[in-house]
Design a protein around this motif. Structure first.
Motif, PDB file in Angstrom:
ATOM      1  N   ASP A  28      66.123  41.738  45.728  1.00 29.57           N
ATOM      2  CA  ASP A  28      66.254  40.909  44.237  1.00 29.57           C
ATOM      3  C   ASP A  28      64.294  41.471  43.641  1.00 29.57           C
ATOM      4  N   ILE A  29      64.986  41.662  42.092  1.00 29.45           N
ATOM      5  CA  ILE A  29      63.688  42.250  41.928  1.00 29.45           C
ATOM      6  C   ILE A  29      62.498  41.214  40.671  1.00 29.45           C
ATOM      7  N   ILE A  30      61.401  40.838  40.853  1.00 31.28           N
ATOM      8  CA  ILE A  30      60.414  39.767  40.426  1.00 31.28           C
ATOM      9  C   ILE A  30      59.480  40.935  39.256  1.00 31.28           C
ATOM     10  N   PHE A  31      59.685  41.052  38.196  1.00 33.07           N
ATOM     11  CA  PHE A  31      59.347  41.589  36.666  1.00 33.07           C
ATOM     12  C   PHE A  31      57.016  40.597  36.474  1.00 33.07           C
ATOM     13  N   PHE A  32      56.027  41.589  36.474  1.00 28.28           N
ATOM     14  CA  PHE A  32      54.945  40.802  36.406  1.00 28.28           C
ATOM     15  C   PHE A  32      54.305  41.838  35.113  1.00 28.28           C
ATOM     16  N   ASN A  33      53.719  40.561  34.634  1.00 25.79           N
ATOM     17  CA  ASN A  33      52.595  41.552  33.628  1.00 25.79           C
ATOM     18  C   ASN A  33      51.318  42.236  34.765  1.00 25.79           C
ATOM     19  N   GLY A  34      51.347  42.791  33.235  1.00 26.07           N
ATOM     20  CA  GLY A  34      49.511  44.390  33.761  1.00 26.07           C
ATOM     21  C   GLY A  34      48.792  43.016  34.599  1.00 26.07           C
ATOM     22  N   LYS A  35      48.169  42.463  34.190  1.00 23.70           N
ATOM     23  CA  LYS A  35      46.792  41.979  34.643  1.00 23.70           C
ATOM     24  C   LYS A  35      47.675  41.430  36.081  1.00 23.70           C
ATOM     25  N   ALA A  36      48.643  39.694  36.758  1.00 16.97           N
ATOM     26  CA  ALA A  36      49.300  39.669  37.199  1.00 16.97           C
ATOM     27  C   ALA A  36      49.829  40.247  38.512  1.00 16.97           C
ATOM     28  N   PHE A  37      49.606  42.236  38.159  1.00 13.21           N
ATOM     29  CA  PHE A  37      50.906  43.144  39.277  1.00 13.21           C
ATOM     30  C   PHE A  37      49.286  43.574  39.294  1.00 13.21           C
ATOM     31  N   HIS A  38      47.812  43.609  38.806  1.00  9.63           N
ATOM     32  CA  HIS A  38      46.739  44.897  38.777  1.00  9.63           C
ATOM     33  C   HIS A  38      46.550  43.512  40.357  1.00  9.63           C
ATOM     34  N   ALA A  39      46.292  42.327  40.046  1.00 12.88           N
ATOM     35  CA  ALA A  39      45.715  41.523  40.923  1.00 12.88           C
ATOM     36  C   ALA A  39      46.461  41.644  42.245  1.00 12.88           C
ATOM     37  N   LEU A  40      47.660  41.636  42.078  1.00 14.50           N
ATOM     38  CA  LEU A  40      48.687  42.053  43.307  1.00 14.50           C
ATOM     39  C   LEU A  40      48.299  43.111  44.070  1.00 14.50           C
ATOM     40  N   GLU A  41      48.229  44.874  43.353  1.00 12.65           N
ATOM     41  CA  GLU A  41      47.531  45.760  43.962  1.00 12.65           C
ATOM     42  C   GLU A  41      46.550  45.596  44.777  1.00 12.65           C
ATOM     43  N   MET A  42      45.542  44.200  44.880  1.00 12.98           N
ATOM     44  CA  MET A  42      44.654  44.649  45.601  1.00 12.98           C
ATOM     45  C   MET A  42      44.774  43.928  46.595  1.00 12.98           C
ATOM     46  N   CYS A  43      45.648  43.085  46.554  1.00 19.11           N
ATOM     47  CA  CYS A  43      46.422  42.633  47.967  1.00 19.11           C
ATOM     48  C   CYS A  43      46.774  43.405  48.980  1.00 19.11           C
ATOM     49  N   ASP A  44      46.117  44.265  49.613  1.00 22.03           N
ATOM     50  CA  ASP A  44      46.449  45.913  49.882  1.00 22.03           C
ATOM     51  C   ASP A  44      45.935  45.798  51.183  1.00 22.03           C
ATOM     52  N   GLY A  45      44.718  44.736  51.587  1.00 22.44           N
ATOM     53  CA  GLY A  45      44.436  44.373  53.527  1.00 22.44           C
ATOM     54  C   GLY A  45      42.984  45.431  52.902  1.00 22.44           C
ATOM     55  N   THR A  46      42.618  45.983  51.580  1.00 25.08           N
ATOM     56  CA  THR A  46      41.614  47.108  52.341  1.00 25.08           C
ATOM     57  C   THR A  46      40.363  45.852  51.428  1.00 25.08           C
ATOM     58  N   ILE A  47      40.806  45.589  50.588  1.00 27.80           N
ATOM     59  CA  ILE A  47      39.604  44.770  49.410  1.00 27.80           C
ATOM     60  C   ILE A  47      39.474  44.033  50.064  1.00 27.80           C
ATOM     61  N   ASP A  48      37.791  43.170  50.220  1.00 23.92           N
ATOM     62  CA  ASP A  48      37.586  42.013  49.812  1.00 23.92           C
ATOM     63  C   ASP A  48      37.455  41.013  48.400  1.00 23.92           C
ATOM     64  N   LEU A  49      38.544  40.407  49.008  1.00 24.13           N
ATOM     65  CA  LEU A  49      38.312  39.746  47.071  1.00 24.13           C
ATOM     66  C   LEU A  49      37.379  38.194  47.500  1.00 24.13           C
ATOM     67  N   SER A  50      36.465  38.362  48.211  1.00 26.49           N
ATOM     68  CA  SER A  50      35.215  36.950  47.558  1.00 26.49           C
ATOM     69  C   SER A  50      34.437  37.919  47.469  1.00 26.49           C
ATOM     70  N   LEU A  51      34.435  39.501  47.357  1.00 30.42           N
ATOM     71  CA  LEU A  51      33.213  39.974  46.561  1.00 30.42           C
ATOM     72  C   LEU A  51      32.932  39.834  44.894  1.00 30.42           C
ATOM     73  N   PRO A  52      31.581  39.521  44.362  1.00 25.34           N
ATOM     74  CA  PRO A  52      31.161  38.954  43.175  1.00 25.34           C
ATOM     75  C   PRO A  52      32.073  39.998  42.121  1.00 25.34           C
ATOM     76  N   LEU A  53      32.291  41.249  42.244  1.00 26.13           N
ATOM     77  CA  LEU A  53      33.042  42.196  40.950  1.00 26.13           C
ATOM     78  C   LEU A  53      34.505  41.560  40.734  1.00 26.13           C
ATOM     79  N   ILE A  54      35.014  40.885  41.730  1.00 24.39           N
ATOM     80  CA  ILE A  54      36.470  40.098  41.734  1.00 24.39           C
ATOM     81  C   ILE A  54      36.560  38.583  39.949  1.00 24.39           C
ATOM     82  N   THR A  55      36.949  39.226  39.814  1.00 21.29           N
ATOM     83  CA  THR A  55      36.741  38.245  38.538  1.00 21.29           C
ATOM     84  C   THR A  55      37.850  36.503  39.132  1.00 21.29           C
TER      85      THR A  55
END
Length: 468
Positions: A28-55
């Motif tokens: 099944d396909i779920i389409f995203f806009n660019g901003k939401a997909f960018h957030a999704l790409e950060m969920c790769d298990g290697t990026i600490d989303l608590s860092l201040p640079l994350i909006t």
């Protein structure tokens, strides 16, 4: 805090649709806009989303994704599974390939689009077919349905299936006449881990299926195949071609299919193919005869307890054991302008591949000379065909262009409801004009049948509910 994409999902993209998720196992396909997909790409298990640079906006998007079960939190770094990382295909998106893997058949149907008994289109050699299968994978088409001719006459049928299974492509349906649906075949498919629906035509009781299919005992063969599929855990569906001989048996034949565990049925009048015109044209029915028979059957369908999911062409559809119904040819209920809609939504999602490897919007074109206007995969490749070709030009055609070509339709009060109708149906009336009028949908709306359907179905449902 780290986040990881759930293992059911894969990050994918296509030309002009670069941001989407594919959800396994059904792709099944779920389409995203660019901003939401960018957030999704950060969920790769290697990026600490608590860092201040994350909006904060990205964190909120991730929180919403977590609520939907698309990602989950993890305390320590992790990694995506194989195949989950982003991949962009260099072609336009197509959901399904409906593929005639052969033009050969072991039956002698009186109406075949491709004169399969005489192998008008034959079949491509093994190496070519396997190459097309690999191209389907490489273009990110997540689902295939296999048809013919009779697909099971190919000696390499299971090899084709295995290639798709190994590459995660869903085989949703196998279209067959049932003659080669055996316990051995179903066991082999089960071992491969696939349980597609077997869609097997049944053209009526009282010998009419045998008559249309040109083979003695064809009716018994296919009903036994329905029973075997049920016994071995494979879902089934059917299609029925209606003509003067079997039209009066619609109710009886539907109930026969239900008794043999068939879950769904789609009906249509027999198409005016070369074979049918040559041998059986006297059995053709008019639109009015067809629609009047459909109207008569609708209350019977509800009286019989909605025994199958049914689609009476573009006229009426209803799910098995449910009272919610619709008119498939009605694209929208109101008169909201929809000029930017594609003229054929089905073809925009589903590519038909003919036995010779030609890319067509639907199977009926395989019987017409105009098919030669469309590309062969063996000539230009599937990716090219799904990027820049006469095929893409057609399926991207908008309703506005159709209305510009058909002044009568542009002035019609029902133009936004029918949205041009069906191109395959239109070709039944004007074989040389794929942008011609669909007279079947014209009669449905302008002939008053849509109102009759509503009145008949609503009355039947009220009667059923009052009985409860």
């Amino acid at each position: 805090m780290y986040y990881l994409l759930d293992e059911k999902y894969m990050l994918r993209g296509y030309e002009k649709l670069p941001y989407c998720l594919v959800k396994r196992p059904y792709n099944d396909i779920i389409f995203f806009n660019g901003k939401a997909f960018h957030a999704l790409e950060m969920c790769d298990g290697t990026i600490d989303l608590s860092l201040p640079l994350i909006t904060d906006e990205s964190r909120e998007t991730v929180r919403q994704l977590e609520e939907k079960g698309i990602v989950h939190a993890c305390d320590t770094p992790s990694k995506l599974k194989e195949g989950q990382a982003y991949k962009k295909y260099g072609n336009r998106y197509i959901r399904t390939a409906h593929w005639s893997i052969t033009g050969k058949c072991n039956f002698r149907c009186k109406h075949c689009y491709m004169s399969a008994p005489d192998a008008k289109y034959g079949e491509l050699p093994h190496e070519t077919v396997m190459d097309i299968a690999r191209q389907i994978v490489d273009c990110g088409i997540g689902e295939v349905s296999l048809t013919g001719g009779e697909p099971l006459v190919r000696k390499d049928f299971l090899e084709i299936v295995e290639l798709f299974v190994k590459n995660g492509v869903v085989i949703s349906q196998i279209y067959s006449n049932g003659n080669l649906v055996t316990k051995e075949l179903l066991t082999a498919l089960d071992r491969l881990g696939v349980h597609p629906e077997f869609n097997m035509s049944y053209d009526g009781d009282d010998g009419w299926h045998d008559w249309l299919r040109g083979i003695p005992n064809a009716g018994k063969i296919v009903l036994d195949a329905f029973d075997l599929c049920h016994e071995m855990g494979f879902p089934t569906g059917s299609e029925m071609c209606l003509h003067k001989g079997n039209l009066h048996l619609l109710r009886q034949s539907v109930n026969t299919l239900a008794k043999h565990h068939c879950r769904s049925l789609k009906t249509n009048p027999v198409s005016d193919t070369e074979l049918w015109s040559r041998y059986s044209a006297d059995y053709s029915i008019s639109l009015r005869e067809l629609y009047d028979a459909y109207l008569e059957y609708i209350p019977q369908f509800f009286e019989d307890g909605m025994p199958v999911s049914i689609m009476l062409g573009g006229f009426f559809s209803c799910r098995r054991a449910k009272t919610d119904w619709e008119i498939p040819s009605q694209k929208q209920e109101g008169n909201e302008p929809c000029e930017n809609a594609v003229i054929c939504g089905h073809a925009r999602q589903t590519l038909y591949i003919s036995p010779e490897g030609r890319m067509l919007p639907c199977m009926p074109l395989s019987a017409l000379p105009m098919q030669e206007d469309y590309p062969l995969i063996t000539d230009i490749g599937l990716a090219k065909g799904l990027s820049d070709s006469s095929y893409m030009e057609l399926i991207n055609t908008r309703l506005s262009e159709y209305l510009d070509r058909n002044a009568e339709c542009r002035s019609c009060e029902y133009r936004w409801q029918c949205a041009g109708g069906c191109r395959g149906s239109a070709l039944q009336y004007d074989p040389d004009n794929i942008m011609g009028q669909d007279k079947a949908v014209c009669m449905l709306f302008r002939g008053g049948y849509a109102d009759k359907i509503r009145e008949t179905a609503e009355k039947a449902v009220r009667k059923l509910q009052s009985a409860d």
